[in-house]
Design a protein around this motif. Structure first.
Motif, mmCIF file in Angstrom:
data_model
loop_
_atom_site.group_PDB
_atom_site.id
_atom_site.type_symbol
_atom_site.label_atom_id
_atom_site.label_comp_id
_atom_site.label_asym_id
_atom_site.label_seq_id
_atom_site.Cartn_x
_atom_site.Cartn_y
_atom_site.Cartn_z
ATOM 1 N N PRO A 182 84.703 34.934 60.483
ATOM 2 C CA PRO A 182 84.318 34.017 59.416
ATOM 3 C C PRO A 182 85.499 33.753 58.481
ATOM 4 O O PRO A 182 86.487 34.475 58.502
ATOM 5 C CB PRO A 182 83.242 34.809 58.665
ATOM 6 N N SER A 183 85.366 32.740 57.664
ATOM 7 C CA SER A 183 86.362 32.567 56.612
ATOM 8 C C SER A 183 86.114 33.692 55.603
ATOM 9 O O SER A 183 85.050 34.308 55.591
ATOM 10 C CB SER A 183 86.200 31.201 55.935
ATOM 11 N N ASP A 184 87.101 33.961 54.762
ATOM 12 C CA ASP A 184 86.948 35.032 53.781
ATOM 13 C C ASP A 184 85.843 34.742 52.779
ATOM 14 O O ASP A 184 85.371 35.635 52.094
ATOM 15 C CB ASP A 184 88.259 35.264 53.034
ATOM 16 N N ARG A 185 85.427 33.502 52.697
ATOM 17 C CA ARG A 185 84.411 33.129 51.712
ATOM 18 C C ARG A 185 82.996 33.081 52.268
ATOM 19 O O ARG A 185 82.065 32.799 51.535
ATOM 20 C CB ARG A 185 84.771 31.784 51.099
ATOM 21 N N GLU A 186 82.821 33.336 53.564
ATOM 22 C CA GLU A 186 81.482 33.356 54.159
ATOM 23 C C GLU A 186 80.948 34.780 54.147
ATOM 24 O O GLU A 186 81.648 35.716 54.527
ATOM 25 C CB GLU A 186 81.530 32.837 55.593
ATOM 26 N N LEU A 187 79.699 34.944 53.720
ATOM 27 C CA LEU A 187 79.111 36.268 53.615
ATOM 28 C C LEU A 187 77.607 36.188 53.824
ATOM 29 O O LEU A 187 76.940 35.367 53.202
ATOM 30 C CB LEU A 187 79.413 36.857 52.228
ATOM 31 N N CYS A 188 77.088 37.029 54.690
ATOM 32 C CA CYS A 188 75.641 37.143 54.871
ATOM 33 C C CYS A 188 75.151 38.313 54.026
ATOM 34 O O CYS A 188 75.787 39.366 53.988
ATOM 35 C CB CYS A 188 75.293 37.427 56.334
ATOM 36 N N ILE A 189 74.033 38.131 53.377
ATOM 37 C CA ILE A 189 73.411 39.213 52.614
ATOM 38 C C ILE A 189 72.187 39.667 53.384
ATOM 39 O O ILE A 189 71.307 38.860 53.696
ATOM 40 C CB ILE A 189 72.988 38.765 51.205
ATOM 41 N N MET A 190 72.134 40.942 53.695
ATOM 42 C CA MET A 190 70.989 41.495 54.415
ATOM 43 C C MET A 190 69.918 41.882 53.399
ATOM 44 O O MET A 190 70.088 42.831 52.645
ATOM 45 C CB MET A 190 71.423 42.690 55.252
ATOM 46 N N SER A 191 68.833 41.133 53.384
ATOM 47 C CA SER A 191 67.732 41.376 52.451
ATOM 48 C C SER A 191 66.886 42.540 52.945
ATOM 49 O O SER A 191 66.520 42.611 54.115
ATOM 50 C CB SER A 191 66.863 40.128 52.344
#
Length: 134
Positions: free
Chosen positions: A26-35
């Motif tokens: 991913p780009s450094d600015r993409e992030l998934c949050i695991m709920s």
């Protein structure tokens, strides 16, 4: 202030097999949050908004999807004191391709209180510190 550190170990996250961890970079600015799925929605929203404020493109995923859902993910949880009668703070941890990356901890008030605005501020500070270190 959030307590922040870069985690140097290469421990694999337990939510996926090793072969499924390596998705496209991913780009450094993409992030998934695991709920976690059992907290009120406003908690997820506060974390999401804080990371967005820091400059991340955020996608919420369910904990059951695991780290194979994206290459860069974050989990967060609340820490309760030993008596189990007060909140101590919020803990954040990121994983990149299944390896531990960064972790941070934001303290609750001495009475165990933490407002959504503070959760958002801690998430933003955590995100900003991550971007500085990447």
């Amino acid at each position: 202030m959030i307590y922040f550190k870069h985690v140097a170990s290469a421990i694999l996250c337990c939510f996926a097999s090793v072969s499924s961890l390596f998705a496209a970079e991913p780009s450094d600015r993409e992030l998934c949050i695991m709920s976690l799925g059992f907290l009120p929605p406003y908690v997820d929203e506060a974390v999401e908004k804080g990371l967005t404020d820091a400059g991340f493109e955020v996608r919420m995923i369910k904990m059951t999807e695991g780290v194979n859902a994206c290459a860069h993910c974050m989990v967060y949880m609340f820490k309760i004191n030993e008596k189990e009668d007060a909140l101590e703070g919020i803990f954040f941890q990121t994983f990149r391709n299944g390896e531990e990356e960064f972790e941070g901890f934001g303290e609750a008030h001495p009475d165990g209180d933490m407002r959504t605005a503070e959760i958002r501020a801690y998430a933003k500070e955590f995100g900003e510190r991550m971007l500085e270190k990447m």
